[in-house]
Scaffold this active site. Structure first.
Site, PDB file in Angstrom:
ATOM      1  N   LYS B 106      36.370  13.748  16.570  1.00  0.00           N
ATOM      2  CA  LYS B 106      35.148  13.763  17.182  1.00  0.00           C
ATOM      3  C   LYS B 106      35.181  13.035  18.721  1.00  0.00           C
ATOM      4  O   LYS B 106      35.723  11.772  18.636  1.00  0.00           O
ATOM      5  CB  LYS B 106      33.996  13.028  16.312  1.00  0.00           C
ATOM      6  CG  LYS B 106      32.923  12.807  17.052  1.00  0.00           C
ATOM      7  CD  LYS B 106      31.754  12.325  16.273  1.00  0.00           C
ATOM      8  CE  LYS B 106      30.598  11.611  16.971  1.00  0.00           C
ATOM      9  NZ  LYS B 106      29.439  11.050  16.232  1.00  0.00           N
ATOM     10  N   GLY B 167      21.330   6.252  16.174  1.00  0.00           N
ATOM     11  CA  GLY B 167      20.514   5.373  15.515  1.00  0.00           C
ATOM     12  C   GLY B 167      19.221   5.190  15.872  1.00  0.00           C
ATOM     13  O   GLY B 167      18.332   4.298  15.165  1.00  0.00           O
ATOM     14  N   ALA B 193      23.367  12.739  15.856  1.00  0.00           N
ATOM     15  CA  ALA B 193      22.584  11.512  16.196  1.00  0.00           C
ATOM     16  C   ALA B 193      21.249  11.902  16.444  1.00  0.00           C
ATOM     17  O   ALA B 193      20.669  12.879  16.803  1.00  0.00           O
ATOM     18  CB  ALA B 193      23.183  11.270  17.760  1.00  0.00           C
ATOM     19  N   GLY B 194      20.293  10.794  15.978  1.00  0.00           N
ATOM     20  CA  GLY B 194      18.987  10.639  16.094  1.00  0.00           C
ATOM     21  C   GLY B 194      18.168  11.017  15.000  1.00  0.00           C
ATOM     22  O   GLY B 194      16.959  10.885  15.088  1.00  0.00           O
ATOM     23  N   ASN B 215      24.432   9.086  10.535  1.00  0.00           N
ATOM     24  CA  ASN B 215      24.975   7.946   9.822  1.00  0.00           C
ATOM     25  C   ASN B 215      23.873   6.994   9.467  1.00  0.00           C
ATOM     26  O   ASN B 215      23.577   6.829   8.416  1.00  0.00           O
ATOM     27  CB  ASN B 215      26.104   7.333  10.760  1.00  0.00           C
ATOM     28  CG  ASN B 215      27.001   6.149  10.190  1.00  0.00           C
ATOM     29  OD1 ASN B 215      27.950   5.936  10.278  1.00  0.00           O
ATOM     30  ND2 ASN B 215      26.279   5.458   9.072  1.00  0.00           N
ATOM     31  N   THR B 216      23.322   6.558  10.530  1.00  0.00           N
ATOM     32  CA  THR B 216      22.260   5.655  10.230  1.00  0.00           C
ATOM     33  C   THR B 216      21.243   6.076   9.472  1.00  0.00           C
ATOM     34  O   THR B 216      20.622   5.144   8.841  1.00  0.00           O
ATOM     35  CB  THR B 216      21.721   5.221  11.864  1.00  0.00           C
ATOM     36  OG1 THR B 216      22.632   4.557  12.725  1.00  0.00           O
ATOM     37  CG2 THR B 216      20.587   4.082  11.743  1.00  0.00           C
TER      38      THR B 216
END
Lengths: 66, 264
Positions: B106, B167, B193-194, B215-216
């Site tokens: 990535k 995040g 992301a996001g 992830n987050t």
């Protein structure tokens, strides 16, 4: 002789190979990748790569990240 | 009428995956939580970071790859923390050595520490170098459709536009850009992301993207394992809704019960 390992000074007894350094540091059985002076030294060559004064060694591994 | 194959796999760099939920492995409480959440998510592709070992660390200390072994998971080493081409390329080369020639990476080249927005100019440069060096590059990028197209032309195996800053939990900020990217792409588009909660993931899939990476949203939820399960369902629901073909949005009503046969 002195080398830099992961950014820190380290005094070593020469001659020493990468494989021996990894053994000393406890990484012999661990999955790591190694650079010496910004060149990757493949695992197969760790035993034949001899370290020199002022070498900059980086040992990296995989950890959690996004 | 075309019956879409709702079980058609996600294909990245010639490999098939049943799961369209890709997960990160950062920010978990411990390895056990990482393992349980990854399993609850049903993820097959998981990202990892490449960092210096801690010197003097107990040689017997467990390692992330003990709980997420390369035999069971497709590992996706990232270039998180890289703000220039050289660092990103170097990280990918070390990852390849670390994982015995594994080519999938990535790529992210960041441009700003506050927003973690990608520097797309440097991302293009790094992508070109890595593709030429034989890597299979899944590339994190902005939601700019022109950049997405260029990254695909360079030879990236997947393009991964952000929904919102890493995040941030804000969910998709510009669905029109994402639709544009998705409609023009010939490689998988993975929203990365996001994402904040399950509906964000479902919305991404309803737009037609091929997968979502997060992830987050999972790791920092109050109950990460439960959120992982929610995300898994959201991804599946969103994908089915997309394939099912939604009704259009209308200003006025359209009754669901017949007018004929009224008895009053």
């Amino acid at each position: 002789m002195q080398i830099f390992l992961n950014g820190q000074n380290l005094d070593l007894q020469a001659p020493i190979s990468l494989a021996q350094l990894l053994e000393q540091q406890g990484y012999a059985q661990r999955r790591v990748a190694v650079e010496v002076n910004r060149s990757i030294v493949p695992k197969s060559q760790h035993g034949q790569h001899w370290l020199n004064e002022d070498d900059k060694v980086e040992i990296v591994h995989a950890l959690g990240g996004g | 009428m075309n019956q879409p194959n709702i079980n058609a796999p996600l294909i990245i760099a010639g490999k098939s995956y049943q799961s369209r939920l890709l997960t990160g492995t950062g920010k978990f409480k411990d390895f056990e939580e990482t393992r349980l959440a990854t399993e609850a998510a049903g993820a097959e592709i998981v990202t990892v970071a490449i960092r210096r070992t801690n010197l003097g660390q107990d040689a017997g200390a467990p390692n992330l790859l003990d709980v997420l072994p390369p035999e069971k998971y497709t590992l996706l080493p990232n270039t998180a923390g890289c703000y220039n081409v050289e660092d990103a390329v170097r990280t990918c080369q070390l990852a390849r050595e670390l994982l015995d020639g594994h080519r999938l990476v990535k790529l992210e080249v960041l441009g700003d520490p506050k927003t973690l927005f990608p520097n797309v100019i440097d991302t293009l440069k790094a992508a070109e170098i890595l593709v030429r060096d034989g890597f299979d590059v899944m590339v994190y990028t902005s939601d700019d459709p022109i950049i997405a197209r260029q990254l695909e032309a360079i030879g990236c195996v997947a393009v991964m536009p952000l929904a919102a800053p890493i995040g941030s939990g804000l969910g998709i900020q510009n669905k029109w850009n994402l639709i544009e990217i998705i409609e023009n792409a010939k490689v998988p588009i993975i929203v990365d992301a996001g994402v904040g909660t399950a509906s964000d993931a479902a919305i991404a899939m309803e737009l037609g993207c091929d997968g979502v990476l997060m992830n987050t949203a999972i790791a920092s939820a109050r109950n990460p394992v439960l959120m992982a399960s929610a995300m898994r369902k959201a991804i599946e629901a969103g994908r089915e809704a997309f394939l099912a073909g939604r009704i259009p949005k209308k200003r006025n009503a359209n009754a669901s019960s017949p007018i004929d046969g009224l008895f009053f």
